[in-house]
Design an enzyme around this catalytic site. Sequence first.
Site, PDB file in Angstrom:
ATOM      1  N   CYS A  47       0.856  -1.252  -0.148  1.00 58.01           N
ATOM      2  CA  CYS A  47       0.056   0.272  -0.070  1.00 58.01           C
ATOM      3  C   CYS A  47       0.887   1.371   0.021  1.00 58.01           C
ATOM      4  CB  CYS A  47      -0.856   0.165   1.213  1.00 58.01           C
ATOM      5  SG  CYS A  47      -0.041  -0.073   2.845  1.00 58.01           S
ATOM      6  N   HIS A  78      -1.797   1.308   7.244  1.00 59.50           N
ATOM      7  CA  HIS A  78      -2.060   1.171   5.977  1.00 59.50           C
ATOM      8  C   HIS A  78      -1.935   2.464   5.485  1.00 59.50           C
ATOM      9  CE1 HIS A  78      -4.106  -0.019   2.455  1.00 59.50           C
ATOM     10  NE2 HIS A  78      -5.134   0.965   2.439  1.00 59.50           N
TER      11      HIS A  78
END
Length: 323
Positions: free
Chosen positions: A13, A268
């Site tokens: 990510c 994330h």
Amino acid sequence: TGAVGLYNIGQSCCLNSLLQVFLMNIHFTGILRRITVPPYAVQKRRNVPYQMLLLLEEMQCGKRKAVSPIDVAYCLSAYRVKLFVQYDAAQLFLTLWNLIKRQMKKPELVEELSYLYTICVQEHLACQKCSSETKRNSSMLTLPLPVLDSNSHMLKTLEDCLQCFFRPEELTDHNMCFCEQCGRKTPFLQSMKLVHLPQTLTIHLKRFCFEKSAYVHKLSHYLPFPQDLDFNAVLTENQCQADDNEKATWQYELFAVVAHSGSTSCGHYCAYIRSLTDCKWYCFNDSEVCQVWWDDVKCTYGHFSLHWGETAYLLIYMKKHPQ
């Protein structure tokens, strides 16, 4: 819109968010499209700019919702950027940028890339006893801004962070420097003056704080940042070392936000990017891309009690009126 997602290939990510920020920047892709294509297959596989160009072409050629960055990831793994590892976005940005620069063969493209991203400052060190002063020009790719002041109090706005970064610092006690004029260690005043700002300005909000115990924790407190940023209104005359022509270009508009959610060990990344073609905001969350509004971007300002919430980590501003 050209807004195409990138599949998460295993903790990618951070890489995905940064690739989107690079490839949605038409000034960067204008340079990328003019690279020299490596002649041999093995060189092609190991050339970061070329693999990014292939990815860009794949993203732009069809009607696919998302494509895989696996070839870029494998290419990077040849340069110690390991697969399936969680990265810090500020560090990975510097690693990526330096690899891109190193592998661009044409000197004019290297110069354009540097001009597009490089911040120039002048460091000053002045003895407080005899007033002798040394100056040194240096460059950086990001402005690494503190989110706490020298007394560990939370800074309240991005403008406060900028003023704190450029505020002169007194070096006393065990921080004193040796002055050749005085022949001994004396108190010094250390300061930094802004000389040049690039077309694409990357600001790193230092939200990850290292404790003395080597434990890293995230500073999630509320810290608003503007859509429009004028450095002339933020910094004083003493904090600048630039002529009027340079300063006339110091008005910026927010282009992208790389945001982090979760903790330092389990987090994330996603990217909010304002398309330079249709001027709409999009959220790039790996393979998912959707149009968002400025109020959605403002949700990355942070919140003191939401430690797992989404907070802006990198801010990318674009010059409104480049020379």
